[in-house]
Design an enzyme around this catalytic site. Sequence first.
Site, PDB file in Angstrom:
ATOM      1  N   LEU A  55       0.833  -1.207   0.000  1.00 19.59           N
ATOM      2  CA  LEU A  55       0.000   0.000   0.000  1.00 19.59           C
ATOM      3  C   LEU A  55       0.862   1.250   0.000  1.00 19.59           C
ATOM      4  CD1 LEU A  55      -2.821   1.348   0.305  1.00 19.59           C
ATOM      5  CD2 LEU A  55      -2.484   1.222   2.784  1.00 19.59           C
ATOM      6  N   GLU A  59       0.199 -12.174  -3.371  1.00 21.83           N
ATOM      7  CA  GLU A  59      -1.037 -12.823  -2.958  1.00 21.83           C
ATOM      8  C   GLU A  59      -2.243 -11.994  -3.382  1.00 21.83           C
ATOM      9  OE1 GLU A  59      -3.255 -14.315   1.176  1.00 21.83           O
ATOM     10  OE2 GLU A  59      -1.307 -13.324   1.242  1.00 21.83           O
ATOM     11  N   GLY A  86       4.902   7.323  -8.557  1.00 21.71           N
ATOM     12  CA  GLY A  86       5.930   6.339  -8.871  1.00 21.71           C
ATOM     13  C   GLY A  86       6.459   5.570  -7.679  1.00 21.71           C
ATOM     14  N   HIS A  87       5.902   5.799  -6.483  1.00 14.59           N
ATOM     15  CA  HIS A  87       6.419   5.120  -5.288  1.00 14.59           C
ATOM     16  C   HIS A  87       6.091   3.624  -5.299  1.00 14.59           C
ATOM     17  CE1 HIS A  87       7.658   8.920  -3.696  1.00 14.59           C
ATOM     18  NE2 HIS A  87       6.420   9.382  -3.559  1.00 14.59           N
ATOM     19  N   GLY A  88       4.905   3.266  -5.789  1.00 15.67           N
ATOM     20  CA  GLY A  88       4.546   1.853  -5.848  1.00 15.67           C
ATOM     21  C   GLY A  88       5.469   1.078  -6.767  1.00 15.67           C
ATOM     22  N   GLN A 112       0.112   8.598  -3.749  1.00 13.37           N
ATOM     23  CA  GLN A 112      -0.107   7.728  -4.894  1.00 13.37           C
ATOM     24  C   GLN A 112       0.036   8.510  -6.196  1.00 13.37           C
ATOM     25  OE1 GLN A 112      -3.932   5.859  -4.266  1.00 13.37           O
ATOM     26  NE2 GLN A 112      -3.232   4.687  -2.486  1.00 13.37           N
ATOM     27  N   GLY A 113       0.337   7.772  -7.265  1.00 16.47           N
ATOM     28  CA  GLY A 113       0.487   8.406  -8.570  1.00 16.47           C
ATOM     29  C   GLY A 113       1.794   9.128  -8.759  1.00 16.47           C
TER      30      GLY A 113
END
Length: 460
Positions: A245, A278, A254-256, A251-252
């Site tokens: 998460l 999962e 590039g961290h993910g 968000q948006g």
Amino acid sequence: MGTKKSAADLTSDLKKKRKVGFSSIDAGVEANDCIKIFLVSSKEEVDVEESCCIDPIDLNRFFGEDGKVYGYKDLKINIWMSSISFHAYADITSASTADGGKGNTDLKSALQSIFGESLLESQDDFLQTFSKETQYIRDVSSSGKVVQFKNPGDHQSGASNVEVIHLPVTSIAVGELYGRLVPLVLLLVDGSSPIDISDPKWEIYLMVQKTDQKGDSNSKLLGFATVYRFYQYPDSSRLRISQMLILPPYQGQGHGRHLLEVLNSVAIAENVHDMAIEEPSDYLQQLRTCIDTLRLLALDAIKPAVDSVVSHLIQENLSKKTCKFESDPPSALVEEVRKTLKINKKQFLQCWEVLIYLQLDLNNKKLVDNYRTLISDRTKSDVLGKDSGTGGKQVIEVPNDYDHEMTFVMFRPRGSEKMDGIETEVNKNQTNQEEQLNQLVDERMNEITEVAGKVTQHRG
């Protein structure tokens, strides 16, 4: 002998009956409609409705079977959650309370089922956390191991770094932090449940932004991932990402993508057997496939294997082919990908379809039609199993007399044997099945096209 009632008495009795017989029934209000949750980084943002409002997956599931709140008129619940200490406070207001036949929902108990001990009863206590726990994330993460960091190119005042820090969840401080993060997991990660922090095989990776202004360092949590380490016979392990998460305000950016790339590098550096996710969300699966496809394109053995499949697609006419065209990557390549990139076979096959699509001449209609047939065969095999012919077992829906649900019957046709009523249901079932399969193929083609577009864009 009974006495006759006066007109006044009859009027009084009628009013009583009306009051009892026609009292308003409480229809309740859905939790999703009366609750707002805000993620704030300072006490000045509290009670300001322009603050960052998060969008939970579903609040109703925490409020009984029907997801409704009863016993309140004009109910409004604003929940403020600190992105500094991850404590929360609920501001509850209503015009009035009344038992409309279904009692009064215990709001405190329902909210605690989400926020647990991080929910504070006093607003003053909540506001004080912004000054008392300014270094909370820095203190908890200080004992962890920095896996990787990057410069986000922030030109604002002060130096800024983003680090990914690896920590075991069994330590008291890390376990407490995870306990405060659980509400975000429950609210924002579909189908999630808290991990067992007493199990030493669980690990957590924190994505932290560190700033240093005028000699005062500070840490801000951007996101996190929980990972379970499975034993792989005889002397290896497998990594499974359970929850991942990035907090809504970040968000948006590039961290993910960066967090997933770091976890890939961990899997390779530690030479684990492979890494899986999962039940990823559609967005996370798309992000993962995009990243893995780019990694695969850098592998020398990929291009000749893909070219071989495309060459057959150019020459063949799959819609008229009686036997299934074998388009899977060679087993030796599957093993090489697992060993070098730690991508498991299931994920590799997802990327394989994108790799083939990237090599297609989209102006060649026959080639594109053959590719769609390939995807259709794969989808059919995934849904119905490898033996999807009419000679195998078949499942049909038949109505029953006990409830409104359908009953499923499995049977195996024998030769030209026909059973009255069943044959008609089989034909109807096959028609519905084909429509559903075509819909799945359309969805898969859209997914492939979207990922391929992002891969092409990233390659420049």
